[in-house]
Design a protein around this motif. Structure first.
Motif, PDB file in Angstrom:
ATOM      1  N   ALA A   1      66.314  -2.607  45.028  1.00  0.00           N
ATOM      2  CA  ALA A   1      65.694  -3.806  44.062  1.00  0.00           C
ATOM      3  C   ALA A   1      65.378  -3.111  42.501  1.00  0.00           C
ATOM      4  CB  ALA A   1      64.392  -4.309  44.281  1.00  0.00           C
ATOM      5  N   ARG A   2      66.139  -1.937  42.184  1.00  0.00           N
ATOM      6  CA  ARG A   2      66.003  -1.363  40.951  1.00  0.00           C
ATOM      7  C   ARG A   2      67.518  -0.672  40.900  1.00  0.00           C
ATOM      8  NH1 ARG A   2      61.694  -1.225  37.826  1.00  0.00           N
ATOM      9  NH2 ARG A   2      62.480   0.441  36.677  1.00  0.00           N
TER      10      ARG A   2
ATOM     11  N   SER B   1      69.673  -5.241  43.715  1.00  0.00           N
ATOM     12  CA  SER B   1      70.176  -3.779  43.379  1.00  0.00           C
ATOM     13  C   SER B   1      69.612  -2.814  44.074  1.00  0.00           C
ATOM     14  CB  SER B   1      70.112  -3.692  41.796  1.00  0.00           C
ATOM     15  OG  SER B   1      68.640  -3.670  41.518  1.00  0.00           O
ATOM     16  N   CYS B   2      70.096  -1.623  43.574  1.00  0.00           N
ATOM     17  CA  CYS B   2      69.613  -0.305  44.258  1.00  0.00           C
ATOM     18  C   CYS B   2      70.184   0.848  43.349  1.00  0.00           C
ATOM     19  CB  CYS B   2      70.192  -0.177  45.635  1.00  0.00           C
ATOM     20  SG  CYS B   2      72.029  -0.175  45.832  1.00  0.00           S
TER      21      CYS B   2
ATOM     22  N   GLU C   1      72.132   9.285  40.389  1.00  0.00           N
ATOM     23  CA  GLU C   1      73.728   9.403  40.704  1.00  0.00           C
ATOM     24  C   GLU C   1      74.479   8.531  40.800  1.00  0.00           C
ATOM     25  OE1 GLU C   1      74.588  12.640  41.328  1.00  0.00           O
ATOM     26  OE2 GLU C   1      72.319  13.417  41.185  1.00  0.00           O
ATOM     27  N   TYR C   2      73.885   7.105  41.175  1.00  0.00           N
ATOM     28  CA  TYR C   2      74.814   5.937  40.848  1.00  0.00           C
ATOM     29  C   TYR C   2      73.836   4.842  41.304  1.00  0.00           C
ATOM     30  CZ  TYR C   2      75.373   5.402  45.963  1.00  0.00           C
ATOM     31  OH  TYR C   2      75.191   5.243  47.214  1.00  0.00           O
ATOM     32  N   ASP C   3      74.527   3.613  40.763  1.00  0.00           N
ATOM     33  CA  ASP C   3      73.630   2.333  40.985  1.00  0.00           C
ATOM     34  C   ASP C   3      74.466   1.423  41.581  1.00  0.00           C
ATOM     35  OD1 ASP C   3      73.625   0.174  38.869  1.00  0.00           O
ATOM     36  OD2 ASP C   3      74.007   2.289  37.923  1.00  0.00           O
ATOM     37  N   GLY C   4      73.876   0.431  42.395  1.00  0.00           N
ATOM     38  CA  GLY C   4      74.902  -0.513  42.724  1.00  0.00           C
ATOM     39  C   GLY C   4      74.115  -1.975  43.529  1.00  0.00           C
ATOM     40  N   TYR C   5      74.665  -2.289  44.553  1.00  0.00           N
ATOM     41  CA  TYR C   5      73.933  -3.521  45.358  1.00  0.00           C
ATOM     42  C   TYR C   5      73.576  -3.004  46.951  1.00  0.00           C
ATOM     43  CZ  TYR C   5      76.357  -6.070  41.700  1.00  0.00           C
ATOM     44  OH  TYR C   5      76.696  -6.612  40.356  1.00  0.00           O
ATOM     45  N   LEU C   6      72.485  -3.465  47.108  1.00  0.00           N
ATOM     46  CA  LEU C   6      72.003  -3.438  48.542  1.00  0.00           C
ATOM     47  C   LEU C   6      72.995  -4.141  49.714  1.00  0.00           C
ATOM     48  CD1 LEU C   6      69.487  -1.593  49.411  1.00  0.00           C
ATOM     49  CD2 LEU C   6      68.207  -3.586  49.595  1.00  0.00           C
TER      50      LEU C   6
END
Length: 298
Positions: free
Chosen positions: A218-219, A292-293, A229-234
């Motif tokens: 959720a962030r 998000s994640c 390192e990266y972000d995206g979607y749960l």
């Protein structure tokens, strides 16, 4: 004085005898002369004021004299030869504790120890690692079939070229492994790099000089001091499917495995929506919004 006159008279008589005896024997003359000489010596003694007596006794020792004056300071002598070292003394008592000193500067960590530290993570939806991370291997996501109630819950990053030990290909009681597919028919933020029903790629990445890895749901940002390192979607299995799946953080710029668009199911990945109104706290969370994640290291 009377003794002296008598002796003198005797001497004169002897002299007269000597004069008259010149013609007598020589031996008698010499004897008379010796007698006169002795008498003359006595006359000299008796005619003086007194005669020399015996030595007197030592007198009483007088009182000590006063101390003499200090002498002049002598010149400095030459340095002597060093003596041998003496035996160690006894251990003294423990002294009082001193005042606490000021805090010193932070030391720098040994580079060899830092180089030995590393963490690894799986980047879901991509075949490569971001800058600063080392690619260990890449492949595709795999898991148990979506409708099977058993099997493993976690998704794995399967390498493209497996290496087997002994194996048996006949019928037996087992769990199964399938490729994973994107289920993004209603909404697809990955388009045009990933289509619905495409297989999901993955990459195992290693970051040096890091000791901790953190998956934040959720962030899409990391705490201060952490590296993202990266972000995206749960994403995970659909809520009403028989199989339970763990949650994955799929890269926001996800790709797909080329030539895998056929809908053959297998392990399926769906977005995760937050549910408000008696479930999650509405206000910060938005009802039915895709969560998000982020994957962070330090």
């Amino acid at each position: 004085m009377e003794i002296g006159v008598s002796i003198t008279t005797s001497c004169l008589c002897l002299c007269a005898v000597l004069v008259s005896a010149e013609t007598t024997n020589d031996d008698n003359v010499q004897s008379l002369r010796d007698t006169v000489t002795a008498l003359n010596a006595k006359v000299e003694i008796l005619s003086s004021d007194g005669y020399t007596g015996r030595d007197g006794r030592d007198g009483v020792e007088g009182p000590p004299g006063k101390d003499g004056r200090d002498g002049f300071k002598g010149a400095k002598g030459s340095q002597g030869i060093p003596g041998s070292q003496g035996p160690p003394g006894t251990k003294g008592h423990l002294g009082l504790q001193g005042i606490k000193g000021e805090k010193g500067d932070n030391g720098r960590a040994d580079s060899s120890l830092l180089d030995a530290l590393s963490v690894s993570y799986t980047r879901w939806g991509r075949t490569s690692c971001r800058d600063g991370a080392e690619l260990v291997y890449n492949g595709r996501a795999g898991g148990e079939y979506f409708s099977h109630p058993g099997g493993g819950a976690n998704m794995l990053c399967l390498p493209e070229e497996p290496v087997y030990n002994k194996y048996y290909t006949g019928s037996q009681s087992v769990a199964y492994m399938y490729n994973a597919e994107y289920q993004t028919h209603e909404w697809n933020p990955f388009f045009p790099r990933a289509y619905p029903d495409d297989d999901v790629p993955c990459a195992v990445c290693r970051v040096k000089r890091k000791s901790t890895i953190l998956h934040i749901p959720a962030r899409n940002v990391c705490p201060s001091g952490w590296r993202k390192e990266y972000d995206g979607y749960l994403m995970t299995e659909r809520h009403n499917h028989a199989h339970t799946r763990d949650f994955l953080c799929v890269d926001k710029d996800a790709e797909s495995v080329p030539g895998t668009r056929a809908n053959i199911n297998g392990a399926l990945l769906y977005f995760v929506d937050g549910r408000c109104g008696g479930y999650l706290k509405c206000g910060p969370y938005i009802h039915n919004a895709d969560l998000s994640c982020a994957v962070c290291t330090i």
